[in-house]
Scaffold this motif. Structure first.
Motif, PDB file in Angstrom:
ATOM      1  N   VAL A 154       0.819  -1.216   0.000  1.00 50.02           N
ATOM      2  CA  VAL A 154       0.000   0.000   0.000  1.00 50.02           C
ATOM      3  C   VAL A 154       0.854   1.268   0.000  1.00 50.02           C
ATOM      4  O   VAL A 154       0.420   2.319  -0.455  1.00 50.02           O
ATOM      5  CB  VAL A 154      -0.949  -0.025   1.221  1.00 50.02           C
ATOM      6  CG1 VAL A 154      -1.731   1.270   1.354  1.00 50.02           C
ATOM      7  CG2 VAL A 154      -1.900  -1.205   1.104  1.00 50.02           C
ATOM      8  N   ILE A 194       1.206   3.334  -3.093  1.00 50.22           N
ATOM      9  CA  ILE A 194      -0.025   4.008  -3.518  1.00 50.22           C
ATOM     10  C   ILE A 194      -0.270   5.241  -2.651  1.00 50.22           C
ATOM     11  O   ILE A 194      -0.597   6.320  -3.145  1.00 50.22           O
ATOM     12  CB  ILE A 194      -1.234   3.052  -3.398  1.00 50.22           C
ATOM     13  CG1 ILE A 194      -0.977   1.760  -4.176  1.00 50.22           C
ATOM     14  CG2 ILE A 194      -2.512   3.732  -3.879  1.00 50.22           C
ATOM     15  CD1 ILE A 194      -1.975   0.652  -3.856  1.00 50.22           C
ATOM     16  N   THR A 201      -7.280   2.081  -7.182  1.00 56.39           N
ATOM     17  CA  THR A 201      -6.267   1.049  -6.972  1.00 56.39           C
ATOM     18  C   THR A 201      -6.448   0.351  -5.629  1.00 56.39           C
ATOM     19  O   THR A 201      -6.231  -0.860  -5.497  1.00 56.39           O
ATOM     20  CB  THR A 201      -4.863   1.667  -7.046  1.00 56.39           C
ATOM     21  OG1 THR A 201      -4.716   2.383  -8.282  1.00 56.39           O
ATOM     22  CG2 THR A 201      -3.785   0.603  -6.978  1.00 56.39           C
ATOM     23  N   LEU A 202      -6.847   1.112  -4.610  1.00 58.04           N
ATOM     24  CA  LEU A 202      -7.002   0.552  -3.268  1.00 58.04           C
ATOM     25  C   LEU A 202      -8.269  -0.283  -3.112  1.00 58.04           C
ATOM     26  O   LEU A 202      -8.325  -1.192  -2.271  1.00 58.04           O
ATOM     27  CB  LEU A 202      -7.013   1.684  -2.235  1.00 58.04           C
ATOM     28  CG  LEU A 202      -5.688   2.416  -2.004  1.00 58.04           C
ATOM     29  CD1 LEU A 202      -5.927   3.706  -1.227  1.00 58.04           C
ATOM     30  CD2 LEU A 202      -4.705   1.522  -1.260  1.00 58.04           C
ATOM     31  N   LEU A 216      -8.068  -4.120  -3.214  1.00 55.99           N
ATOM     32  CA  LEU A 216      -7.258  -4.586  -2.095  1.00 55.99           C
ATOM     33  C   LEU A 216      -8.062  -4.554  -0.797  1.00 55.99           C
ATOM     34  O   LEU A 216      -8.005  -5.478   0.010  1.00 55.99           O
ATOM     35  CB  LEU A 216      -6.004  -3.716  -1.952  1.00 55.99           C
ATOM     36  CG  LEU A 216      -4.994  -3.767  -3.105  1.00 55.99           C
ATOM     37  CD1 LEU A 216      -3.888  -2.751  -2.881  1.00 55.99           C
ATOM     38  CD2 LEU A 216      -4.419  -5.171  -3.242  1.00 55.99           C
ATOM     39  N   ALA A 217      -8.799  -3.457  -0.584  1.00 55.45           N
ATOM     40  CA  ALA A 217      -9.594  -3.319   0.639  1.00 55.45           C
ATOM     41  C   ALA A 217     -10.729  -4.343   0.689  1.00 55.45           C
ATOM     42  O   ALA A 217     -11.142  -4.769   1.774  1.00 55.45           O
ATOM     43  CB  ALA A 217     -10.154  -1.907   0.734  1.00 55.45           C
ATOM     44  N   ALA A 252      -2.768  -7.283   2.505  1.00 56.64           N
ATOM     45  CA  ALA A 252      -2.872  -5.846   2.217  1.00 56.64           C
ATOM     46  C   ALA A 252      -4.257  -5.286   2.517  1.00 56.64           C
ATOM     47  O   ALA A 252      -4.463  -4.073   2.453  1.00 56.64           O
ATOM     48  CB  ALA A 252      -2.523  -5.584   0.756  1.00 56.64           C
ATOM     49  N   ALA A 307      -5.058  -1.336   3.237  1.00 58.03           N
ATOM     50  CA  ALA A 307      -5.749  -0.725   2.100  1.00 58.03           C
ATOM     51  C   ALA A 307      -7.067  -0.105   2.526  1.00 58.03           C
ATOM     52  O   ALA A 307      -7.464   0.952   2.026  1.00 58.03           O
ATOM     53  CB  ALA A 307      -5.978  -1.759   1.000  1.00 58.03           C
ATOM     54  N   LEU A 356      -7.836   3.698   2.029  1.00 60.42           N
ATOM     55  CA  LEU A 356      -8.977   4.084   1.203  1.00 60.42           C
ATOM     56  C   LEU A 356      -9.842   5.112   1.915  1.00 60.42           C
ATOM     57  O   LEU A 356     -10.287   6.097   1.310  1.00 60.42           O
ATOM     58  CB  LEU A 356      -9.802   2.846   0.849  1.00 60.42           C
ATOM     59  CG  LEU A 356     -11.027   3.096  -0.041  1.00 60.42           C
ATOM     60  CD1 LEU A 356     -10.600   3.629  -1.405  1.00 60.42           C
ATOM     61  CD2 LEU A 356     -11.842   1.814  -0.203  1.00 60.42           C
TER      62      LEU A 356
END
Length: 514
Positions: free
Chosen positions: A418, A421, A441-442, A445-446, A452, A456, A460
């Motif tokens: 992360v 980013i 992008t996050l 992942l979240a 991550a 993330a 976010l």
């Protein structure tokens, strides 16, 4: 493998072994409590790295009213004045409390406390210990006090991975360690997990501090506040070591100046110059670096050969890097240092989730506003710990005959992915396009379940909060919205809202590139 900790069932659980967690546990004595720490007490806590001291109006020329005014000015319109007043009025007693716990503060020649000056303070009111090793001394004394307090059960080596919630109320803590999983049944949890510096490449915080408490609270449904406000310390030692070594603001308080490779004092015209508010000094340093210059903190004229005696810890950092501050300017750059945002709490430290409190950097009390006044954070942690302890003690434990035990704790989090980013998107200077790209992008992942996911999710929420604030205020500076809005407002967000906003951004890529 599971362990039977049923003997601890029903006790309040304090998550975090830094200053806020230790003082909360001590303040709750003699009520039995559990102090849960992923690392041995005194390690991996930002508190231990703190070089700044505690701000308190104890000088003969000072008063809580002056401390209040300085805090409000630094907070750039977003401080909760009621909270600020309560904290600054309680600050002198907090110093006395720490001395009672065994903290040895620096003394002046006349045996009174030595008071330092830091940026944006109108008086000398910073109380230090061991020169610029205040955090280390605080942790030494408080860890010893916790170890000898029989009502505190310290559980080390277990990391809280999940808050268990039933019927909208805290029901337990799911933790994991090298020896297996651990579930603690409790209806009272205090988060004291620190900040978010580990989400950034350049930080003075332990790299593992990625906002664990924010992730725990957010997954439990709690409301968070002011997440967009990250304070960058303008003078971290510029070198390869991570976390970065901090060159305390107290050095500038003693007269050190910022120069570039030509020797020019490039911030001389800034209001307050090197002792301006942290956000303005950090931006000035960042912009000068972006123009291709190098930046140095010059202590040769103000301290010279006395530097090592006044700041022995910083002198040792410099020595490790081959720098002698008596004859060499110290290379510096901004680094993520403190998070003004956190779990939204009331005056007692209660969150929006029943049975959940937060204290210290993980909490957003309204004290710091858009820009923390130097050395107010340690003071806040000590003062709020007392109020949180009172509130938790006054709340009756809700005994549960059964608790739904998860099959396994969530995966151990790793913020490494992360950082690449977050660092450009949520840096000293921000813009809408970078923030929207970061949100997209996050998002996956979240939503995922990899290591991550939790970092993330925290990132976010911070990105969405920064995207929503279309102005420049305090530590939040938008290149595309350079002006300060006429209306000051604090921000609130939940994880659900952040996920929905990011999904909407992701669904309209053309709007993102327009």
């Amino acid at each position: 493998m599971s362990f039977d900790f049923r003997a601890l069932s029903g006790r309040p659980v304090i998550i975090g072994g830094g200053l806020a967690g230790l003082v909360t546990a001590l303040e709750m004595a003699p009520e039995p409590v559990v102090l849960l720490s992923a690392a041995p007490l005194g390690y991996e806590a930002s508190s231990a790295l703190a070089q700044g001291g505690l701000a308190a109006s104890i000088g003969s020329d000072d008063s809580p009213a002056l401390h209040l005014a300085d805090t409000l000015a630094a907070g750039d319109g977003l401080c909760d004045e009621v909270v600020v007043r309560r904290v600054v009025e309680a600050a002198p007693a907090a110093i006395a409390k720490l001395e009672h716990f065994g903290v040895a503060f620096d003394r002046a020649t006349g045996r009174g406390l030595h008071l330092g000056l830091e940026a944006a303070h109108s008086r000398r009111r910073i109380v230090h210990a061991a020169g610029a090793a205040t955090g280390s001394e605080l942790m030494r004394a408080l860890v010893a006090a916790v170890r000898r307090t029989v009502s505190i059960t310290v559980v080390e080596g277990f990391e809280a991975r999940q808050l268990l919630v039933e019927d909208g109320t805290i029901a337990g803590v799911n933790a994991a360690g090298a020896l297996g999983d651990l579930v603690l049944a409790t209806s009272r949890v205090v988060l004291a997990t620190g900040g978010v510096g580990g989400l950034f490449r350049d930080t003075t915080n332990p790299l593992g501090c990625f906002g664990q408490g924010l992730a725990l609270a957010a997954r439990a449904g709690a409301e968070l506040a002011d997440l967009e406000f990250v304070q960058f310390h303008p003078t971290a030692l510029d070198g390869p070591q991570r976390p970065m070594r901090l060159i305390s603001e107290a050095v500038r308080g003693e007269g050190a100046i910022l120069i570039d490779e030509t020797g020019r004092r490039f911030l001389a015209d800034l209001p307050g110059a090197e002792l301006g508010t942290r956000d303005t000094v950090a931006r000035g340093v960042h912009r000068h670096l972006a123009r291709g210059h190098r930046v140095f903190l010059d202590t040769r004229a103000c301290l010279g050969a006395s530097f090592a005696g006044r700041f022995p810890t910083i002198a040792s950092y410099c020595s490790e890097a081959g720098i002698d501050p008596a004859v060499d300017p110290i290379p510096v750059r901004p680094a993520a240092h403190y998070h003004m945002g956190g779990v939204a709490v009331n005056a007692e430290g209660r969150s929006s989730v029943a049975g959940l409190w937060a204290c210290g950097e993980v909490a957003s009390t309204g004290l710091h506003g858009a820009n923390r006044l130097a050395s107010n954070s340690l003071t806040e942690a000590v003062v709020m710990a007392g109020w949180v302890a009172e509130s938790v003690a006054a709340s009756s434990s809700m005994e549960r005959k059964t608790i739904a035990i998860p099959a396994a704790a969530p995966a151990r989090a790793d913020p490494a992915l992360v950082r690449s980013i977050v660092s450009p998107a949520l840096g000293v200077l921000r813009d809408g396009e970078s923030l929207r790209d970061a949100a997209s992008t996050l998002l996956p992942l979240a939503r995922g379940s990899t290591s991550a996911a939790e970092p993330a999710a925290v990132a976010l929420m911070m990105v969405v909060a920064a995207l929503r604030r279309e102005e420049s205020r305090g530590a939040h500076c938008r290149a595309d919205f350079p002006l300060r809005s006429a209306v000051a407002r604090r921000s609130k967000i939940t994880l659900v809202e952040a996920l929905e906003t990011a999904a909407a951004i992701d669904a309209t890529p053309l709007a993102r590139s327009a």
